[in-house]
Design a protein around this motif. Sequence first.
Motif, PDB file in Angstrom:
ATOM      1  N   HIS A  78       0.840  -1.200   0.000  1.00 46.34           N
ATOM      2  CA  HIS A  78       0.000   0.000   0.000  1.00 46.34           C
ATOM      3  C   HIS A  78       0.879   1.256   0.000  1.00 46.34           C
ATOM      4  O   HIS A  78       0.627   2.194  -0.761  1.00 46.34           O
ATOM      5  CB  HIS A  78      -0.938  -0.015   1.204  1.00 46.34           C
ATOM      6  N   HIS A  79       1.923   1.283   0.820  1.00 47.24           N
ATOM      7  CA  HIS A  79       2.832   2.431   0.850  1.00 47.24           C
ATOM      8  C   HIS A  79       3.531   2.611  -0.494  1.00 47.24           C
ATOM      9  O   HIS A  79       3.636   3.732  -1.003  1.00 47.24           O
ATOM     10  CB  HIS A  79       3.885   2.245   1.944  1.00 47.24           C
ATOM     11  N   VAL A  80       4.021   1.515  -1.052  1.00 49.42           N
ATOM     12  CA  VAL A  80       4.717   1.568  -2.338  1.00 49.42           C
ATOM     13  C   VAL A  80       3.783   2.116  -3.415  1.00 49.42           C
ATOM     14  O   VAL A  80       4.168   2.969  -4.221  1.00 49.42           O
ATOM     15  CB  VAL A  80       5.261   0.177  -2.735  1.00 49.42           C
ATOM     16  N   GLU A  81       2.557   1.659  -3.421  1.00 50.41           N
ATOM     17  CA  GLU A  81       1.578   2.108  -4.417  1.00 50.41           C
ATOM     18  C   GLU A  81       1.237   3.587  -4.235  1.00 50.41           C
ATOM     19  O   GLU A  81       1.142   4.337  -5.214  1.00 50.41           O
ATOM     20  CB  GLU A  81       0.309   1.251  -4.337  1.00 50.41           C
ATOM     21  N   LEU A  82       1.061   4.032  -2.991  1.00 50.16           N
ATOM     22  CA  LEU A  82       0.789   5.460  -2.756  1.00 50.16           C
ATOM     23  C   LEU A  82       1.936   6.338  -3.245  1.00 50.16           C
ATOM     24  O   LEU A  82       1.713   7.360  -3.899  1.00 50.16           O
ATOM     25  CB  LEU A  82       0.528   5.726  -1.271  1.00 50.16           C
ATOM     26  N   LEU A  83       3.161   5.939  -2.939  1.00 50.51           N
ATOM     27  CA  LEU A  83       4.314   6.714  -3.388  1.00 50.51           C
ATOM     28  C   LEU A  83       4.398   6.717  -4.908  1.00 50.51           C
ATOM     29  O   LEU A  83       4.675   7.756  -5.522  1.00 50.51           O
ATOM     30  CB  LEU A  83       5.597   6.153  -2.772  1.00 50.51           C
ATOM     31  N   ARG A  84       4.128   5.581  -5.532  1.00 46.38           N
ATOM     32  CA  ARG A  84       4.143   5.498  -6.996  1.00 46.38           C
ATOM     33  C   ARG A  84       3.127   6.471  -7.601  1.00 46.38           C
ATOM     34  O   ARG A  84       3.381   7.116  -8.609  1.00 46.38           O
ATOM     35  CB  ARG A  84       3.831   4.068  -7.450  1.00 46.38           C
ATOM     36  N   LYS A  85       1.973   6.612  -6.966  1.00 46.19           N
ATOM     37  CA  LYS A  85       0.925   7.497  -7.473  1.00 46.19           C
ATOM     38  C   LYS A  85       1.210   8.971  -7.187  1.00 46.19           C
ATOM     39  O   LYS A  85       0.879   9.833  -7.998  1.00 46.19           O
ATOM     40  CB  LYS A  85      -0.419   7.116  -6.858  1.00 46.19           C
ATOM     41  N   VAL A  86       1.789   9.272  -6.034  1.00 44.86           N
ATOM     42  CA  VAL A  86       2.006  10.665  -5.648  1.00 44.86           C
ATOM     43  C   VAL A  86       3.127  11.313  -6.448  1.00 44.86           C
ATOM     44  O   VAL A  86       3.033  12.476  -6.834  1.00 44.86           O
ATOM     45  CB  VAL A  86       2.303  10.762  -4.128  1.00 44.86           C
ATOM     46  N   LYS A  87       4.199  10.585  -6.731  1.00 47.74           N
ATOM     47  CA  LYS A  87       5.349  11.177  -7.406  1.00 47.74           C
ATOM     48  C   LYS A  87       4.984  11.816  -8.750  1.00 47.74           C
ATOM     49  O   LYS A  87       5.324  12.964  -8.997  1.00 47.74           O
ATOM     50  CB  LYS A  87       6.469  10.159  -7.549  1.00 47.74           C
ATOM     51  N   PRO A  88       4.288  11.122  -9.654  1.00 46.68           N
ATOM     52  CA  PRO A  88       3.935  11.767 -10.921  1.00 46.68           C
ATOM     53  C   PRO A  88       2.939  12.919 -10.750  1.00 46.68           C
ATOM     54  O   PRO A  88       2.949  13.882 -11.506  1.00 46.68           O
ATOM     55  CB  PRO A  88       3.318  10.662 -11.767  1.00 46.68           C
ATOM     56  N   LEU A  89       2.087  12.818  -9.752  1.00 49.11           N
ATOM     57  CA  LEU A  89       1.100  13.862  -9.492  1.00 49.11           C
ATOM     58  C   LEU A  89       1.789  15.176  -9.132  1.00 49.11           C
ATOM     59  O   LEU A  89       1.377  16.247  -9.557  1.00 49.11           O
ATOM     60  CB  LEU A  89       0.168  13.420  -8.366  1.00 49.11           C
ATOM     61  N   THR A  90       2.854  15.094  -8.352  1.00 48.17           N
ATOM     62  CA  THR A  90       3.568  16.294  -7.907  1.00 48.17           C
ATOM     63  C   THR A  90       4.711  16.670  -8.833  1.00 48.17           C
ATOM     64  O   THR A  90       5.195  17.789  -8.790  1.00 48.17           O
ATOM     65  CB  THR A  90       4.145  16.084  -6.497  1.00 48.17           C
ATOM     66  N   GLY A  91       5.185  15.724  -9.635  1.00 46.44           N
ATOM     67  CA  GLY A  91       6.331  15.987 -10.500  1.00 46.44           C
ATOM     68  C   GLY A  91       7.665  15.884  -9.794  1.00 46.44           C
ATOM     69  O   GLY A  91       8.706  16.156 -10.368  1.00 46.44           O
TER      70      GLY A  91
END
Length: 105
Positions: A46-59
């Motif tokens: 779950h943590h890995v997936e959240l980080l994967r999703k947040v990084k592109p969102l913020t750039g």
Amino acid sequence: AYEVGAFCYAIDKVALFTEIFRVLKPGGRFSYCDWCRLEYNPEDEHHVELLRKVKPLTGMVEMPFPREVEEAFVQSGFEIELSAEACAGGEQFSHVVRDTERSFW
């Protein structure tokens, strides 16, 4: 001087903080408020997936742990007066997680 949410785009934080330290007036202070990994477990899917999703969102190019940022500041000549989570009672974290989970399909 201060920074809010921009240095997650910098890869070499030691070089960046060294330059900031160099140009500050003697006795000057620098305040840093940026993205860091809090309570991140690389074994938790779950943590890995959240980080994967947040990084592109913020750039952002990276999301360091607080201790990594602290070490970069110290290596650059700074003395750390305070290092703490910027949100009261951890509320901001829970809102970010909830918003992230709703922002992706």
